[in-house]
Enzyme design. Structure first.
Site, PDB file in Angstrom:
ATOM      1  N   GLU A 274      -1.339   4.651  -4.021  1.00 41.43           N
ATOM      2  CA  GLU A 274      -2.437   4.064  -2.798  1.00 41.43           C
ATOM      3  C   GLU A 274      -1.752   4.797  -1.883  1.00 41.43           C
ATOM      4  OE1 GLU A 274      -4.604   0.272  -2.126  1.00 41.43           O
ATOM      5  OE2 GLU A 274      -3.913   0.814   0.466  1.00 41.43           O
TER       6      GLU A 274
ATOM      7  N   GLU B 278      -5.054   2.840   8.487  1.00 43.30           N
ATOM      8  CA  GLU B 278      -5.339   1.663   8.388  1.00 43.30           C
ATOM      9  C   GLU B 278      -5.231   0.899   9.622  1.00 43.30           C
ATOM     10  OE1 GLU B 278      -4.629  -1.540   4.341  1.00 43.30           O
ATOM     11  OE2 GLU B 278      -3.350   0.197   4.843  1.00 43.30           O
TER      12      GLU B 278
END
Length: 285
Positions: A161, A166
């Protein structure tokens, strides 16, 4: 002691000193470690969405992840991801807006959208850039990230990932860039991540970027590097990043990280705005 003995003793001392000098280890500096290969990228995007149209996100570029089983995506999230619903994903005035709304839908208390380029735009290496503004509000969890398209090495986190941006609303001045692999992930406490404090992350647009090459992944905010992860050459458990990945853009609500300090219901509707996403191709030297 006579002169003969003194002469012999003197000669022996000279011999010992000479031998001692000859046996010393030469002062040779350690060799410099090999420097990683530097890569370059195309000067213009090889794929992009500038969001210069109106209505739903472009079907040729974007699909949707939905969650008919309401399983919280493995993170105890509270939202239901809808498909082709303007209230949750709309393009207007040159911007994509993803909106999480407090409303009952599909047995859950919030709706949102999770756009994916899977099967429409999949990539192996390149420079990936997004210009975005994240929402304020405790309980929001927006992200622009990448997942493997074929999961060749197995389920998460074995196939990897890449998190380009984020953010969690309870820590609203901090943004994160990370990677997850079987060897390095937050469940094992070995995650590779970097954070940056941005005073106006929720009020201004910023550029978030990842350079992904065969040898390293580097992360940048407004062209300032804050993250680096190298290919150790030890196999897929540390480096599964030799397969195709695709974009994801979403806002989650609550969850194991986003909801660590609860969810402020007054923060909704909460929107993330995206000015563009661009991919610059890796130039093989």
């Amino acid at each position: 002691m006579n002169n003969y003995r003194m002469t012999n003793l003197f000669l022996m001392l000279l011999l010992l000193l000479a031998c001692g000098k000859e046996s010393r280890t030469p002062n040779i500096p350690d060799p410099e470690p090999p420097q990683p290969k530097e890569y370059t990228f195309t000067s213009v995007p090889t794929w992009a969405d500038e969001f210069d149209y109106e209505g739903l996100p472009d079907d040729d570029r974007w699909g949707y992840d939905v969650d008919p089983q309401n399983n919280g995506w493995g993170n105890n999230e509270l939202q239901y991801y809808t498909e082709k619903r303007l209230e949750n994903a709309r393009v207007a005035n040159g911007v994509l807006t993803i909106t999480a709304i407090k409303e009952e839908h599909g047995g859950l208390g919030y709706t949102s959208a999770r756009l994916v380029s899977r099967g429409k735009a999949d990539f192996l290496y390149g420079r990936f850039e997004v210009r975005a503004k994240v929402p304020p509000g405790r309980g929001t969890w927006p992200a622009v990230w990448m997942l493997p398209t074929d999961w060749a090495y197995g389920g998460w986190p074995a196939s990897g990932e890449i998190d380009i941006l984020e953010h969690v609303g309870h820590d609203q001045d901090v943004v994160h860039i990370s990677v997850h692999t079987e060897a390095y992930n937050h469940v094992a406490g070995t995650q590779k991540t970097a954070t940056k404090k941005i005073q106006n992350a929720t009020t201004d647009f910023h550029r978030y970027r990842v350079d992904w090459t065969p040898d390293y992944i580097r992360g940048y905010v407004d062209d300032v590097q804050l993250f680096s992860f190298s290919n150790e050459g030890t196999g897929f458990k540390a480096w599964p990043f030799d397969k195709k990945f695709h974009w994801l853009i979403n806002i989650a609500v609550g969850g194991n990280w986003g909801g660590q300090q609860g969810v402020d219901e007054e923060a909704f509707p909460a929107s993330m705005e995206v000015d563009y996403v661009r991919v610059y191709g890796l130039i093989e030297n």
